[in-house]
Design a protein around this motif. Structure first.
Motif, PDB file in Angstrom:
ATOM      1  N   VAL A   1      13.682  12.020 -17.911  1.00 29.34           N
ATOM      2  CA  VAL A   1      14.386  13.177 -17.340  1.00 29.34           C
ATOM      3  C   VAL A   1      14.167  14.364 -18.287  1.00 29.34           C
ATOM      4  O   VAL A   1      13.832  14.162 -19.462  1.00 29.34           O
ATOM      5  CB  VAL A   1      15.907  12.907 -17.203  1.00 29.34           C
ATOM      6  N   PRO A   2      14.361  15.582 -17.792  1.00 25.91           N
ATOM      7  CA  PRO A   2      14.230  16.753 -18.681  1.00 25.91           C
ATOM      8  C   PRO A   2      15.334  16.757 -19.745  1.00 25.91           C
ATOM      9  O   PRO A   2      16.406  16.167 -19.534  1.00 25.91           O
ATOM     10  CB  PRO A   2      14.399  17.945 -17.747  1.00 25.91           C
TER      11      PRO A   2
ATOM     12  N   ASP B   1      17.477  18.869 -20.557  1.00 25.07           N
ATOM     13  CA  ASP B   1      18.776  19.456 -20.207  1.00 25.07           C
ATOM     14  C   ASP B   1      19.505  18.643 -19.131  1.00 25.07           C
ATOM     15  O   ASP B   1      20.578  19.034 -18.658  1.00 25.07           O
ATOM     16  CB  ASP B   1      18.613  20.921 -19.761  1.00 25.07           C
ATOM     17  N   SER B   2      18.950  17.489 -18.791  1.00 23.31           N
ATOM     18  CA  SER B   2      19.621  16.626 -17.810  1.00 23.31           C
ATOM     19  C   SER B   2      20.830  15.941 -18.447  1.00 23.31           C
ATOM     20  O   SER B   2      20.837  15.640 -19.645  1.00 23.31           O
ATOM     21  CB  SER B   2      18.630  15.562 -17.319  1.00 23.31           C
ATOM     22  N   ASP B   3      21.831  15.669 -17.624  1.00 26.09           N
ATOM     23  CA  ASP B   3      23.010  14.916 -18.100  1.00 26.09           C
ATOM     24  C   ASP B   3      22.617  13.529 -18.576  1.00 26.09           C
ATOM     25  O   ASP B   3      23.350  12.902 -19.331  1.00 26.09           O
ATOM     26  CB  ASP B   3      24.014  14.716 -16.946  1.00 26.09           C
ATOM     27  N   ARG B   4      21.496  13.016 -18.091  1.00 28.16           N
ATOM     28  CA  ARG B   4      21.069  11.653 -18.436  1.00 28.16           C
ATOM     29  C   ARG B   4      20.140  11.626 -19.649  1.00 28.16           C
ATOM     30  O   ARG B   4      19.680  10.570 -20.062  1.00 28.16           O
ATOM     31  CB  ARG B   4      20.388  10.995 -17.235  1.00 28.16           C
ATOM     32  N   SER B   5      19.833  12.788 -20.218  1.00 25.90           N
ATOM     33  CA  SER B   5      18.922  12.829 -21.367  1.00 25.90           C
ATOM     34  C   SER B   5      19.623  12.350 -22.643  1.00 25.90           C
ATOM     35  O   SER B   5      20.698  12.854 -22.998  1.00 25.90           O
ATOM     36  CB  SER B   5      18.436  14.267 -21.573  1.00 25.90           C
ATOM     37  N   ASN B   6      19.021  11.415 -23.320  1.00 31.64           N
ATOM     38  CA  ASN B   6      19.593  10.969 -24.597  1.00 31.64           C
ATOM     39  C   ASN B   6      19.456  12.055 -25.661  1.00 31.64           C
ATOM     40  O   ASN B   6      20.315  12.183 -26.542  1.00 31.64           O
ATOM     41  CB  ASN B   6      18.926   9.669 -25.057  1.00 31.64           C
TER      42      ASN B   6
ATOM     43  N   GLY C   1      10.831  12.763 -22.648  1.00 32.50           N
ATOM     44  CA  GLY C   1      11.115  11.968 -21.454  1.00 32.50           C
ATOM     45  C   GLY C   1      10.583  12.592 -20.179  1.00 32.50           C
ATOM     46  O   GLY C   1      10.334  11.893 -19.199  1.00 32.50           O
ATOM     47  N   GLU C   2      10.426  13.919 -20.201  1.00 36.92           N
ATOM     48  CA  GLU C   2       9.982  14.597 -18.979  1.00 36.92           C
ATOM     49  C   GLU C   2       8.457  14.604 -18.839  1.00 36.92           C
ATOM     50  O   GLU C   2       7.922  15.161 -17.870  1.00 36.92           O
ATOM     51  CB  GLU C   2      10.521  16.031 -18.954  1.00 36.92           C
TER      52      GLU C   2
ATOM     53  N   GLY D   1      17.081   1.974  -8.992  1.00 34.86           N
ATOM     54  CA  GLY D   1      18.341   2.266  -9.685  1.00 34.86           C
ATOM     55  C   GLY D   1      18.186   2.629 -11.149  1.00 34.86           C
ATOM     56  O   GLY D   1      19.182   2.876 -11.825  1.00 34.86           O
ATOM     57  N   ARG D   2      16.967   2.632 -11.654  1.00 34.74           N
ATOM     58  CA  ARG D   2      16.799   3.015 -13.067  1.00 34.74           C
ATOM     59  C   ARG D   2      15.511   3.815 -13.214  1.00 34.74           C
ATOM     60  O   ARG D   2      14.457   3.376 -12.778  1.00 34.74           O
ATOM     61  CB  ARG D   2      16.729   1.750 -13.926  1.00 34.74           C
ATOM     62  N   GLU D   3      15.599   4.982 -13.834  1.00 37.16           N
ATOM     63  CA  GLU D   3      14.400   5.790 -14.050  1.00 37.16           C
ATOM     64  C   GLU D   3      13.540   5.144 -15.131  1.00 37.16           C
ATOM     65  O   GLU D   3      14.009   4.280 -15.868  1.00 37.16           O
ATOM     66  CB  GLU D   3      14.760   7.237 -14.417  1.00 37.16           C
ATOM     67  N   ALA D   4      12.270   5.576 -15.215  1.00 34.59           N
ATOM     68  CA  ALA D   4      11.385   5.075 -16.278  1.00 34.59           C
ATOM     69  C   ALA D   4      11.969   5.479 -17.632  1.00 34.59           C
ATOM     70  O   ALA D   4      12.820   6.370 -17.716  1.00 34.59           O
ATOM     71  CB  ALA D   4       9.990   5.643 -16.096  1.00 34.59           C
TER      72      ALA D   4
END
Ligand code: 6PG
Length: 247
Positions: A78-79, A81-86, A110-111, A178-181
């Motif tokens: 994910v980018p 600035d995503s809420d899911r970004s570690n 990640g992006e 249900g799970r992104e790479a």
């Protein structure tokens, strides 16, 4: 018959806030020790919800962040600035508040369109920026790990072959329903940590912990068992609920 062995030190705190505090104290101490001994320290951080309070507490510690290089254990595709970004999580909880110099922040991209290439780049970055080597491979001073309800750690998931990768330090993990790479440190990189602090909170983690601490088990089914192979100091910081002690 012995059925369980906790590999390392177990700190069972009464509740999540105290466990978060304990984890912070241990991480800060290991960072200070590394700076005292070698002048610099390397820190690799996981995502998820459990470590957020620990990262906030770490930002308030008197640490010389100019001497600490920050890496990630894993990242979602994910980018930033995503809420899911570690990366985003650590930035909000720690990097901004502690004013960590940008040059010391080594995020996983990640992006990236090509996650295999991003994994290779991160492998190279680890080899370049982590001076401390053990067995020829970079050895992170302090690695913060979590455990999922399904027994995963980092982004090494049950049934996914990545846990068996030994010829690289970082790997791309395919997406599933249900799970992104993901990008993740691999088993040899995790095992090479000088200190691992594993923060595990909540009742839903109890079965996973039991499966990791069981003397016999299958790393393919319970990838968190790779933590047993960490050659450095291992501290399990849990709350009573994760320990199956109620709460
Ligand atoms: C991630 C992680 C992962 C995490 C566990 C526990 O990106 O999801 O790095 O390995 O540590 O899933 O997460 P929780 O603390 O949210 O339960």
């Amino acid at each position: 018959m012995i059925t369980k062995v906790v590999p390392g030190v177990l700190i069972a705190a009464p509740d999540a806030p105290q466990a978060s505090r304990e984890a912070c104290v241990r991480i800060a101490k290991a960072l200070r020790d590394a700076i005292r001994d070698r002048g610099v320290a390397t820190l690799a951080l996981s995502g998820g919800s459990s470590p957020v309070e620990t990262y906030r507490a770490l930002a308030a510690e008197a640490l010389d962040w100019s001497k600490i290089h920050v890496f990630w254990v894993d990242e979602r595709a994910v980018p930033p600035d995503s809420d899911r970004s570690n990366y985003g999580l650590v930035k909000r909880a720690l990097l901004d508040a502690a004013n960590v110099p940008e040059a010391n922040v080594h995020r996983m991209v990640g992006e990236a369109e090509d996650l295999d290439a991003a994994a290779r780049d991160y492998d190279a970055a680890l080899r370049e920026h982590v001076q401390e080597k053990v067995g020829g491979l970079p050895s992170i001073d302090v690695m913060v790990l979590g455990v999922g309800d399904d027994g995963h750690t980092a982004s090494l998931f049950p049934g996914d072959p990545t846990v068996h990768v030994t010829d690289k330090l970082v790997a791309a993990v395919a997406a599933t329903v249900g799970r992104e790479a993901r990008l993740t440190l691999t088993t040899p990189m995790i095992e090479n940590a000088r200190t691992a602090v594993i923060l595990v909170l909540g009742r839903s983690k109890h079965a996973a912990l039991e499966n990791i601490w069981a003397v016999h088990g299958d790393v393919s089914r319970v990838p968190g068992r790779v933590i047993r192979g960490v050659r450095g100091a291992i501290s399990w910081v849990i709350d009573r609920a994760a320990g199956g002690m109620g709460g």
